[in-house]
Write a protein that holds these residues in place. Structure first.
Motif, PDB file in Angstrom:
ATOM      1  N   ALA A   9       2.478   1.608  -3.440  1.00 16.67           N
ATOM      2  CA  ALA A   9       1.464   2.018  -4.420  1.00 16.67           C
ATOM      3  C   ALA A   9       1.153   3.504  -4.285  1.00 16.67           C
ATOM      4  O   ALA A   9       1.055   4.227  -5.285  1.00 16.67           O
ATOM      5  CB  ALA A   9       0.192   1.191  -4.230  1.00 16.67           C
ATOM      6  N   LYS A  10       1.028   3.973  -3.048  1.00 11.70           N
ATOM      7  CA  LYS A  10       0.737   5.391  -2.819  1.00 11.70           C
ATOM      8  C   LYS A  10       1.881   6.267  -3.295  1.00 11.70           C
ATOM      9  O   LYS A  10       1.670   7.313  -3.913  1.00 11.70           O
ATOM     10  CB  LYS A  10       0.468   5.620  -1.328  1.00 11.70           C
ATOM     11  CG  LYS A  10      -0.019   7.021  -1.007  1.00 11.70           C
ATOM     12  CD  LYS A  10      -0.384   7.149   0.463  1.00 11.70           C
ATOM     13  CE  LYS A  10      -0.899   8.549   0.769  1.00 11.70           C
ATOM     14  NZ  LYS A  10      -1.249   8.704   2.196  1.00 11.70           N
ATOM     15  N   GLY A  11       3.108   5.810  -3.036  1.00  9.44           N
ATOM     16  CA  GLY A  11       4.278   6.585  -3.453  1.00  9.44           C
ATOM     17  C   GLY A  11       4.425   6.704  -4.962  1.00  9.44           C
ATOM     18  O   GLY A  11       4.972   7.695  -5.466  1.00  9.44           O
ATOM     19  N   ARG A  21       0.832  -1.210   0.000  1.00  4.56           N
ATOM     20  CA  ARG A  21       0.000   0.000   0.000  1.00  4.56           C
ATOM     21  C   ARG A  21       0.868   1.263   0.000  1.00  4.56           C
ATOM     22  O   ARG A  21       0.590   2.227  -0.721  1.00  4.56           O
ATOM     23  CB  ARG A  21      -0.923  -0.010   1.222  1.00  4.56           C
ATOM     24  CG  ARG A  21      -1.945   1.132   1.234  1.00  4.56           C
ATOM     25  CD  ARG A  21      -2.730   1.114   2.530  1.00  4.56           C
ATOM     26  NE  ARG A  21      -3.499  -0.103   2.676  1.00  4.56           N
ATOM     27  CZ  ARG A  21      -4.717  -0.283   2.160  1.00  4.56           C
ATOM     28  NH1 ARG A  21      -5.281   0.695   1.490  1.00  4.56           N
ATOM     29  NH2 ARG A  21      -5.365  -1.415   2.345  1.00  4.56           N
ATOM     30  N   GLN A  22       1.921   1.257   0.804  1.00  2.00           N
ATOM     31  CA  GLN A  22       2.816   2.421   0.866  1.00  2.00           C
ATOM     32  C   GLN A  22       3.515   2.639  -0.475  1.00  2.00           C
ATOM     33  O   GLN A  22       3.649   3.776  -0.953  1.00  2.00           O
ATOM     34  CB  GLN A  22       3.852   2.228   1.975  1.00  2.00           C
ATOM     35  CG  GLN A  22       3.269   2.314   3.386  1.00  2.00           C
ATOM     36  CD  GLN A  22       4.268   1.895   4.450  1.00  2.00           C
ATOM     37  OE1 GLN A  22       5.048   0.953   4.250  1.00  2.00           O
ATOM     38  NE2 GLN A  22       4.247   2.578   5.595  1.00  2.00           N
ATOM     39  N   SER A  33       1.724   6.375  -7.046  1.00  2.00           N
ATOM     40  CA  SER A  33       0.408   6.790  -7.567  1.00  2.00           C
ATOM     41  C   SER A  33      -0.234   5.735  -8.467  1.00  2.00           C
ATOM     42  O   SER A  33      -0.739   6.034  -9.556  1.00  2.00           O
ATOM     43  CB  SER A  33       0.516   8.120  -8.329  1.00  2.00           C
ATOM     44  OG  SER A  33       0.998   9.134  -7.486  1.00  2.00           O
ATOM     45  N   SER A  38      -2.202   1.478  -8.235  1.00  2.38           N
ATOM     46  CA  SER A  38      -2.911   0.566  -7.336  1.00  2.38           C
ATOM     47  C   SER A  38      -1.950  -0.475  -6.760  1.00  2.38           C
ATOM     48  O   SER A  38      -0.879  -0.731  -7.318  1.00  2.38           O
ATOM     49  CB  SER A  38      -4.034  -0.148  -8.105  1.00  2.38           C
ATOM     50  OG  SER A  38      -3.489  -1.025  -9.064  1.00  2.38           O
ATOM     51  N   THR A  39      -2.374  -1.089  -5.651  1.00  3.25           N
ATOM     52  CA  THR A  39      -1.549  -2.146  -5.055  1.00  3.25           C
ATOM     53  C   THR A  39      -1.455  -3.345  -5.999  1.00  3.25           C
ATOM     54  O   THR A  39      -0.435  -4.029  -6.029  1.00  3.25           O
ATOM     55  CB  THR A  39      -2.143  -2.614  -3.704  1.00  3.25           C
ATOM     56  OG1 THR A  39      -3.511  -2.990  -3.901  1.00  3.25           O
ATOM     57  CG2 THR A  39      -2.066  -1.511  -2.660  1.00  3.25           C
TER      58      THR A  39
END
Length: 199
Positions: A173-175, A170-171, A177, A179-180
């Protein structure tokens, strides 16, 4: 006895729909219809938002009435296309359409023939729209323009390094931009690459 709904519209607040309503009520009596609902809008025909029309269509979809009586076809629609759409939907859900001024009745053979013609026109219009879109896409391709989303470009090395540093999917993917699922796919793809575990 068929259940009937009346729909009337006047263009501005200083006009009164009573004339239309009286004609439609008289028509309902002559045809032995039971009036179960009446809807009125006091608004310009070109306005998209019409509470009375919206409520009438919602009740039609619920099967509240069998026949819709209007004083004139231009009372119900803001454009020819809108009228065709309304008539097409009423036909699909089994509600007859009767117009007092034009003497149009989709419950009779001539009226049903008109519905078929209207349906064909609506289908032709949809086909023409689809063909115009396809022609535009073909022209864009010939001119070298990209159709659709640009391909996703990921920094695979950075993703693997983030994972080796102990970051969660998740981290990561967020970094980046994304999806996981995209991160999982990238990590799986490179996990089988020779020499990957030495990276």
């Amino acid at each position: 006895m068929k259940r009937a709904a009346l729909y009337t519209r006047v263009s501005s607040c200083d006009q009164h729909p009573e004339t239309q309503v009286l004609d439609l009520r008289q028509m309902a009596v002559q045809r032995d219809y039971e009036i179960v609902a009446e809807y009125t809008d006091k608004i310009s025909g070109t306005k998209a938002k019409r509470p009375g029309l919206d409520q009438m269509m919602a009740d039609a979809r619920r099967g509240r009435f069998d026949v819709l009586l209007v004083w004139a076809s231009d009372r119900i629609a803001r454009s020819v296309k809108h009228f065709l759409d309304v008539l097409d939907e009423l036909n699909r859900i089994g509600v007859e359409f009767v117009s007092f001024r034009e003497n149009l009745d989709t419950g009779g053979p001539l009226g049903r023939a008109i519905v078929v013609i209207i349906g064909a026109i609506a289908e032709l219009e949809r086909s023409l729209i689809v063909e115009r879109v396809r022609a535009g896409m073909r022209r864009a391709r010939l001119e070298g323009q990209r159709i659709g989303r640009a391909p996703l470009v990921l920094d695979n090395l950075a993703i693997r390094q983030d994972r080796q540093r102990g970051l969660s999917l998740r981290q990561i993917a967020k970094g980046h931009s994304v999806s996981t699922a995209t991160i999982q796919r990238e990590l799986r793809k490179h996990a089988t690459t020779p020499g990957e575990h030495a990276a």
